[in-house]
Design an enzyme around this catalytic site. Structure first.
Site, short mmCIF file in Angstrom:
data_model
loop_
_atom_site.label_atom_id
_atom_site.label_comp_id
_atom_site.label_asym_id
_atom_site.label_seq_id
_atom_site.Cartn_x
_atom_site.Cartn_y
_atom_site.Cartn_z
N THR A 298 57.46 -43.95 112.57
CA THR A 298 57.81 -42.80 112.56
C THR A 298 55.95 -42.40 112.16
O THR A 298 54.91 -42.71 112.21
CB THR A 298 58.18 -42.90 110.53
OG1 THR A 298 59.57 -43.34 110.54
CG2 THR A 298 58.25 -41.04 109.99
N PHE B 170 53.89 -39.51 111.68
CA PHE B 170 53.22 -38.72 110.62
C PHE B 170 52.16 -37.96 111.16
O PHE B 170 51.14 -38.14 111.04
CB PHE B 170 52.45 -39.57 109.21
CG PHE B 170 53.82 -40.78 108.73
CD1 PHE B 170 54.21 -40.00 107.09
CD2 PHE B 170 54.13 -41.48 109.33
CE1 PHE B 170 54.90 -40.28 106.54
CE2 PHE B 170 54.55 -41.95 108.90
CZ PHE B 170 55.48 -42.21 107.25
#
Length: 276
Positions: free
Chosen positions: A169, A171
């Protein structure tokens, strides 16, 4: 203080501690609450997921960022390693049900099917872990992080539960003030959104300046703002910043052909992209 959406033990919590190990964390119920904490000064930064290598774009983020009044000042890539968590008295033979965020359940679908566990969607991974800890039911498990196991006193039944190994992921770090680019050493990214004019070849014309000026665009995504489906909005990442002449020329051409351009921030690259 750094704010994030979710409960203690969430992957956003892990990302915040990995990027800023000396900062205290502030869990928030929603992305809006995490951003509001920065706007009011309750937190200095917010750690917000923007995209996942398997699931793609995180819903709502492209709509929330342009009007948030905040600036992207950094990025962070967090490798997601799902764990199957349960109470101390449980083992694989006692488990029948598993709860987690719908994306986590999807990323572990084949493994859960082989284990014969019935999936139950939950608002977030860490919340599912907390609920399992509170019930103490040895038939129930949660998919969450190793940090969540530590936070809620759960046992890791299986680590690396995800079906695919490449689960990361990305961010972005948000601040109430933009970064001073003059103080940044090394490669940078600039993120922005824009809306093209409703004329033929509008996107082609708007992006032409990046090609002619040799500015590399590492990301381009389209989305709709509102429910009219009349005007396409675009989110883009480019290498460099407007203090560099080629980027300045490309952005000038973009503004000429676009109805609206919003700079979300310029910040250091944490991870170099494969430019082929």
């Amino acid at each position: 203080m750094i704010a994030f959406q979710g409960e203690l033990g969430a992957y956003s919590h892990m990302a915040a501690k990995a990027k800023f190990p000396d900062m205290d964390v502030m869990p928030c119920p929603s992305f809006e609450d995490a951003m509001e904490a920065v706007k009011t000064g309750a937190a200095r930064l917010a750690m917000i997921p923007i995209e996942n290598s398997i699931a793609g774009r995180v819903a709502d983020i492209h709509l929330l960022l342009p009007d948030s009044g905040l600036y992207i000042v950094g990025e962070h890539f967090e490798t997601i390693r799902h764990c199957l968590l349960a109470c101390r008295t449980a083992d694989e033979t006692t488990l029948n049900h598993v709860s987690s965020h719908v994306q986590a359940l999807g990323q572990c679908r084949e493994t859960l099917r082989r284990m014969g566990l019935k999936p139950h969607p939950f608002a977030d991974t860490a919340g599912a872990a907390r609920a399992v800890a509170e019930t103490g039911d040895p038939t129930r498990a949660a998919i969450a992080s190793r940090l969540a196991a530590d936070v809620y006193g759960l046992k890791i039944i299986r680590a690396d539960l995800q079906d695919e190994g490449h689960n990361t992921t990305r961010f972005v770090v948000l601040s109430a003030t933009p970064l001073d680019i003059a103080a940044v050493k090394g490669a940078t990214l600039t993120s922005f959104t824009f809306e093209v004019r409703n004329v033929p070849a509008a996107l082609y014309k708007a992006l032409g300046g990046f090609a002619t000026n040799g500015v590399n665009m590492t990301k381009l995504e389209s989305y709709y703002e509102g429910d009219s489906f009349m005007a396409s909005e675009f989110y883009a990442d480019i290498e460099g910043h407007e203090g560099q002449a080629p980027v300045a020329r490309a952005m000038e051409e973009l503004r000429f052909h676009a109805r609206r351009v919003r700079i979300l921030g310029t910040y250091p690259l944490e991870k170099l992209r494969n430019m082929g």
